[in-house]
Design a protein around this motif. Structure first.
Motif, PDB file in Angstrom:
ATOM      1  N   ASP A   1       3.161   8.665 -44.032  1.00 52.60           N
ATOM      2  CA  ASP A   1       2.572   8.040 -45.217  1.00 52.60           C
ATOM      3  C   ASP A   1       2.114   6.609 -44.915  1.00 52.60           C
ATOM      4  O   ASP A   1       1.043   6.180 -45.339  1.00 52.60           O
TER       5      ASP A   1
ATOM      6  N   ARG B   1      -1.039   6.732 -42.872  1.00 48.13           N
ATOM      7  CA  ARG B   1      -2.169   7.198 -43.690  1.00 48.13           C
ATOM      8  C   ARG B   1      -2.677   6.068 -44.583  1.00 48.13           C
ATOM      9  O   ARG B   1      -3.867   5.830 -44.700  1.00 48.13           O
TER      10      ARG B   1
ATOM     11  N   GLN C   1      -6.383   4.111 -44.398  1.00 48.42           N
ATOM     12  CA  GLN C   1      -7.271   4.023 -45.560  1.00 48.42           C
ATOM     13  C   GLN C   1      -7.592   2.575 -45.900  1.00 48.42           C
ATOM     14  O   GLN C   1      -8.686   2.261 -46.353  1.00 48.42           O
TER      15      GLN C   1
ATOM     16  N   ALA D   1      -9.818  13.810 -45.723  1.00 51.75           N
ATOM     17  CA  ALA D   1      -8.666  12.919 -45.544  1.00 51.75           C
ATOM     18  C   ALA D   1      -8.159  12.346 -46.855  1.00 51.75           C
ATOM     19  O   ALA D   1      -7.007  11.946 -46.949  1.00 51.75           O
TER      20      ALA D   1
ATOM     21  N   HIS E   1      -0.567  10.139 -33.906  1.00 46.88           N
ATOM     22  CA  HIS E   1      -1.713   9.625 -34.661  1.00 46.88           C
ATOM     23  C   HIS E   1      -2.608   8.717 -33.811  1.00 46.88           C
ATOM     24  O   HIS E   1      -3.500   8.047 -34.350  1.00 46.88           O
TER      25      HIS E   1
END
Lengths: 180, 177
Positions: A92, A95, A99, A111, A42
């Protein structure tokens, strides 16, 4: 190094501190290895892997160890199950973090979409290849794995991978010859 | 692909690429999702052939799931490398705090005792203080010894008979008045 074999799973679920400490000693290398791979994939600094791994442990003992209780020893080894669960938690975690830090306008619609966007439309006519044959071709050509790596993942010997590949190619040739 | 492998010629790659660009087929999204436990079982080679085929169909069509499988397989190979000490320490601390929190939140008698814990501690300290004082006082003779000393002095002056010297002195004092 601590081993999963030494862990009394019942005592672990009962919240015994000593058993938890042994579990952490055995699980930390696996979970940290997963976290390292996930942060690297990532584009996050590798130092963050410790925080990501820590979040996995938090989830394992949340709600009276609900996630740990879902483990079924009859289906998979504890190490493999932990690695799969750790990867899901780590993805998770990253992510959610992305956000939280990005303004909503900057987040691409894809996304935050709930659509199952990961599924690729592989144009394999039904029945042309078996699931195993399709997966072997995918590993060898799209992921550029060698035969030994594919064999290790599939838990078969290298000759079986070669044979599966060969049969798949015969079917493909036949299919396109007929189609043409 | 490894050059030594007898698979993966350019013609074969082209065939695979042609297949991927071929005619439309039923959407792969219609394939059932694979749960974490199922993927773990597949990675361990512990699924029945039919269940394994279902997972493999999804793996072939779902790059994200294939990424997950490859990540996990790679991480399991790297798991011999020890984790940082600070991760182990922080993770081990989780259950100590968790258990303590649950103990406080527990209902029934333990909860009642938890509410009165401070008062009980103060009472125990006060009781111990009293016991120490009482013991010290008793070892020093207690009330009985002190009272006995006082009684001796009073009895000596009040109840003992006056000797002749004393009475003679008193008589002389009375005559002078």
């Amino acid at each position: 190094m601590a081993s999963f074999d030494d862990i009394d799973f019942r005592a672990l679920l009962a919240g015994k501190k000593r058993e938890w400490d042994r579990f952490v000693a055995a699980a930390a290398p696996v979970i940290h290895a997963v976290a390292r791979r996930v942060v690297a994939a990532h584009g996050v600094a590798v130092e963050e892997a410790v925080d990501v791994a820590q979040d996995v442990f938090v989830r394992l003992c949340a709600d009276d160890r609900r996630l740990l209780r879902s483990y079924d020893p009859a289906r998979a080894s504890l190490g493999t199950w932990l690695a799969v669960v750790a990867r899901s938690c780590a993805v998770d975690h990253l992510r959610r973090r992305r956000q939280q830090h990005a303004p909503l306008d900057d987040v691409p619609e894809s996304a935050v979409s709930v659509e199952d966007r990961h599924v690729e439309r592989l144009n394999i006519p039904p029945g042309l290849l078996t699931e195993r044959q399709a997966l072997v071709l995918k590993l060898l050509y799209d992921r550029e794995m060698d035969v030994a790596e594919a064999a290790a993942l599939l838990k078969v010997d290298a000759q079986t991978v070669r044979s599966t590949h060969h049969k798949a190619m015969l079917r493909l040739r036949e299919h396109f010859r007929v189609e043409a | 692909m490894n050059e030594k492998d007898p698979v993966g010629s350019e013609a074969q790659k082209a065939l695979w690429a042609r297949l991927k660009a071929g005619a439309a087929m039923p959407p792969a999204a219609s394939l059932p999702p694979v749960a974490d436990a199922e993927l773990a079982a597949w990675l361990d080679g512990g699924l029945e052939p039919q269940a394994a085929a279902r997972v493999e169909a999804r793996l072939a069509a779902d790059p994200a799931l294939l990424d997950a499988a490859l990540d996990v397989a790679g991480a399991l190979r790297e798991a011999g490398e020890p984790a940082p000490d600070r991760l182990v320490t922080r993770a081990q601390a989780l259950v100590g705090f968790e258990a303590e929190r649950q103990q406080r939140a527990a209902g029934g008698l333990s909860r009642w005792f938890a509410g009165w814990r401070r008062s009980l501690e103060l009472a125990a300290v006060a009781g111990a203080f009293l016991v120490v004082c009482a013991t010290g006082f008793s070892l020093g003779g207690g009330f009985q010894e002190a009272y006995a000393d006082d009684s001796f002095d009073v009895a000596y002056y009040v109840t003992s008979p006056l000797d002749s010297g004393v009475t003679g002195f008193l008589v002389e004092q009375g005559d002078q008045q």
